[in-house]
Design a protein around this motif. Structure first.
Motif, PDB file in Angstrom:
ATOM      1  N   SER A  16      -0.226  -5.727   3.408  1.00  0.00           N
ATOM      2  CA  SER A  16       0.738  -4.926   2.764  1.00  0.00           C
ATOM      3  C   SER A  16       0.231  -4.189   1.553  1.00  0.00           C
ATOM      4  O   SER A  16       0.810  -3.214   1.091  1.00  0.00           O
ATOM      5  CB  SER A  16       2.063  -5.767   2.402  1.00  0.00           C
ATOM      6  N   ARG A  17      -0.897  -4.964   0.927  1.00  0.00           N
ATOM      7  CA  ARG A  17      -1.762  -4.102  -0.129  1.00  0.00           C
ATOM      8  C   ARG A  17      -2.714  -2.983   0.125  1.00  0.00           C
ATOM      9  O   ARG A  17      -2.153  -1.979  -0.707  1.00  0.00           O
ATOM     10  CB  ARG A  17      -2.742  -5.261  -0.834  1.00  0.00           C
ATOM     11  N   THR A  18      -3.079  -2.970   1.101  1.00  0.00           N
ATOM     12  CA  THR A  18      -4.041  -1.539   1.689  1.00  0.00           C
ATOM     13  C   THR A  18      -3.739  -1.596   3.238  1.00  0.00           C
ATOM     14  O   THR A  18      -4.571  -1.899   3.984  1.00  0.00           O
ATOM     15  CB  THR A  18      -5.355  -2.077   1.314  1.00  0.00           C
ATOM     16  N   PRO A  19      -2.833  -0.731   3.699  1.00  0.00           N
ATOM     17  CA  PRO A  19      -2.346  -0.831   4.918  1.00  0.00           C
ATOM     18  C   PRO A  19      -2.995   0.220   5.656  1.00  0.00           C
ATOM     19  O   PRO A  19      -3.711   1.005   5.108  1.00  0.00           O
ATOM     20  CB  PRO A  19      -0.910  -0.436   4.800  1.00  0.00           C
ATOM     21  N   GLU A  20      -3.308  -0.029   6.930  1.00  0.00           N
ATOM     22  CA  GLU A  20      -4.034   0.835   7.943  1.00  0.00           C
ATOM     23  C   GLU A  20      -3.715   2.385   7.433  1.00  0.00           C
ATOM     24  O   GLU A  20      -4.793   3.235   7.450  1.00  0.00           O
ATOM     25  CB  GLU A  20      -3.534   0.751   9.402  1.00  0.00           C
ATOM     26  N   ARG A  21      -2.566   2.614   7.167  1.00  0.00           N
ATOM     27  CA  ARG A  21      -2.318   4.235   7.024  1.00  0.00           C
ATOM     28  C   ARG A  21      -3.122   4.475   5.505  1.00  0.00           C
ATOM     29  O   ARG A  21      -3.612   5.792   5.889  1.00  0.00           O
ATOM     30  CB  ARG A  21      -0.683   4.412   6.731  1.00  0.00           C
ATOM     31  N   ASN A  22      -3.429   3.838   4.895  1.00  0.00           N
ATOM     32  CA  ASN A  22      -4.127   4.392   3.630  1.00  0.00           C
ATOM     33  C   ASN A  22      -5.528   4.818   4.179  1.00  0.00           C
ATOM     34  O   ASN A  22      -5.973   5.915   3.651  1.00  0.00           O
ATOM     35  CB  ASN A  22      -4.398   3.116   2.622  1.00  0.00           C
ATOM     36  N   ALA A  23      -6.211   3.905   5.011  1.00  0.00           N
ATOM     37  CA  ALA A  23      -7.485   4.142   5.552  1.00  0.00           C
ATOM     38  C   ALA A  23      -7.529   5.307   6.323  1.00  0.00           C
ATOM     39  O   ALA A  23      -8.238   6.445   6.227  1.00  0.00           O
ATOM     40  CB  ALA A  23      -7.999   3.037   6.473  1.00  0.00           C
ATOM     41  N   ARG A  24      -6.351   5.613   7.303  1.00  0.00           N
ATOM     42  CA  ARG A  24      -6.307   6.764   8.044  1.00  0.00           C
ATOM     43  C   ARG A  24      -6.200   7.899   7.043  1.00  0.00           C
ATOM     44  O   ARG A  24      -6.661   9.080   7.367  1.00  0.00           O
ATOM     45  CB  ARG A  24      -5.137   6.773   9.070  1.00  0.00           C
ATOM     46  N   GLU A  25      -5.319   7.974   5.876  1.00  0.00           N
ATOM     47  CA  GLU A  25      -5.407   9.219   5.022  1.00  0.00           C
ATOM     48  C   GLU A  25      -6.715   9.423   4.687  1.00  0.00           C
ATOM     49  O   GLU A  25      -7.269  10.538   4.409  1.00  0.00           O
ATOM     50  CB  GLU A  25      -4.456   8.546   4.030  1.00  0.00           C
ATOM     51  N   LEU A  26      -7.472   8.422   4.045  1.00  0.00           N
ATOM     52  CA  LEU A  26      -8.898   8.622   3.436  1.00  0.00           C
ATOM     53  C   LEU A  26      -9.662   9.240   4.538  1.00  0.00           C
ATOM     54  O   LEU A  26     -10.498  10.045   4.356  1.00  0.00           O
ATOM     55  CB  LEU A  26      -9.318   7.563   3.083  1.00  0.00           C
ATOM     56  N   MET A  27      -9.735   8.893   5.787  1.00  0.00           N
ATOM     57  CA  MET A  27     -10.458   9.127   6.992  1.00  0.00           C
ATOM     58  C   MET A  27     -10.545  10.641   7.182  1.00  0.00           C
ATOM     59  O   MET A  27     -11.473  11.406   7.530  1.00  0.00           O
ATOM     60  CB  MET A  27     -10.148   8.432   8.243  1.00  0.00           C
TER      61      MET A  27
END
Length: 93
Positions: A16-27
């Motif tokens: 919940s702190r750094t969810p998958e969607r954060n990584a996908r946004e950065l990608m």
């Protein structure tokens, strides 16, 4: 954020702190990035990770195709909290 640097995101689907969607946004700005999703994992990587995880990191670092994009871990186990007997904890009268 934009860069040509190689980045391998390793995310837990229960994080919940750094969810998958954060990584996908950065990608979106990192064309040389990839994502390895750990199912049943939170923020902290498991101490005893399955062999697929180091193999995937090694493949990524060697510019090879990722052998897996998901690794299923054992679901977390939560031990029940022991019941407290209110009578045993109250001061003697």
């Amino acid at each position: 954020l934009e860069s040509d640097v190689k980045v391998l995101f390793i995310c837990g689907d229960l994080d919940s702190r750094t969810p998958e969607r954060n990584a996908r946004e950065l990608m979106a700005g990192l064309p040389n990035s990839a994502l390895l999703l750990l199912e049943n994992a939170g923020h902290d990587m498991p101490l005893f990770a399955p062999a697929e995880i180091p193999a995937t990191i090694e493949a990524f670092m060697n510019d090879e195709l990722l052998p897996v994009e998901r690794v299923r871990l054992r679901p977390p186990r939560f031990d029940p909290i022991p019941q407290v007997d209110d009578d045993a904890t109250s001061p003697a009268e």
